[in-house]
Write a protein that holds these residues in place. Structure first.
Motif, short mmCIF file in Angstrom:
data_model
loop_
_atom_site.label_atom_id
_atom_site.label_comp_id
_atom_site.label_asym_id
_atom_site.label_seq_id
_atom_site.Cartn_x
_atom_site.Cartn_y
_atom_site.Cartn_z
N SER A 110 0.83 -1.20 0.00
CA SER A 110 0.00 0.00 0.00
C SER A 110 0.87 1.26 0.00
N SER A 111 1.98 1.21 0.74
CA SER A 111 2.94 2.32 0.71
C SER A 111 4.33 1.77 1.00
N ALA A 131 -1.78 -3.61 2.26
CA ALA A 131 -3.24 -3.64 2.19
C ALA A 131 -3.69 -5.09 1.98
N THR A 172 -8.01 -0.74 6.99
CA THR A 172 -6.97 0.28 6.86
C THR A 172 -5.65 -0.33 7.31
#
Length: 108
Positions: free
Chosen positions: A56-57, A92, A102
């Motif tokens: 996700s990051s 994610a 989240t």
């Protein structure tokens, strides 16, 4: 753990922690994700949902076992690997027909 209905969401039970770059996530460091019903209960009768992990990051690459089936409503992502030492990494989790949660950021 009580299961009342069909899975509607994914919840990160254990966030990744203590990860070293290029080392496989082990039992103490691997993320654990639960399939929960609308009431937030782990759906212990669910052993068919397959959860997928995706970066996700972060600037590195997530590799290894990117999918895991749930067993009694819970999936452990042993065998993931992240190749870059940095902070703010997040994974994610998704599954068909279920709302993803989240992701929690962690440091590698």
């Amino acid at each position: 753990l009580v299961g009342c209905g069909a899975p509607t969401a994914l919840v990160e039970v254990t966030a990744p922690a203590g990860i070293a770059a290029t080392v496989l996530f082990g039992s103490a460091t691997a993320p654990v994700v639960a399939a929960v019903d609308a009431g937030g209960n782990v759906v212990t009768a669910d052993s068919s949902t397959v959860i997928t992990a995706a970066l996700s990051s972060g600037a590195g690459t997530l590799s290894g076992a990117l999918t895991a089936p749930v067993s009694l409503g819970v999936a452990s992502f042993l065998g993931l690997r992240y190749n870059k030492a940095e902070s703010g990494v997040a994974i994610a989790f998704t599954a068909a027909g279920v709302t993803g949660g989240t992701p929690s950021a962690f440091t590698v």
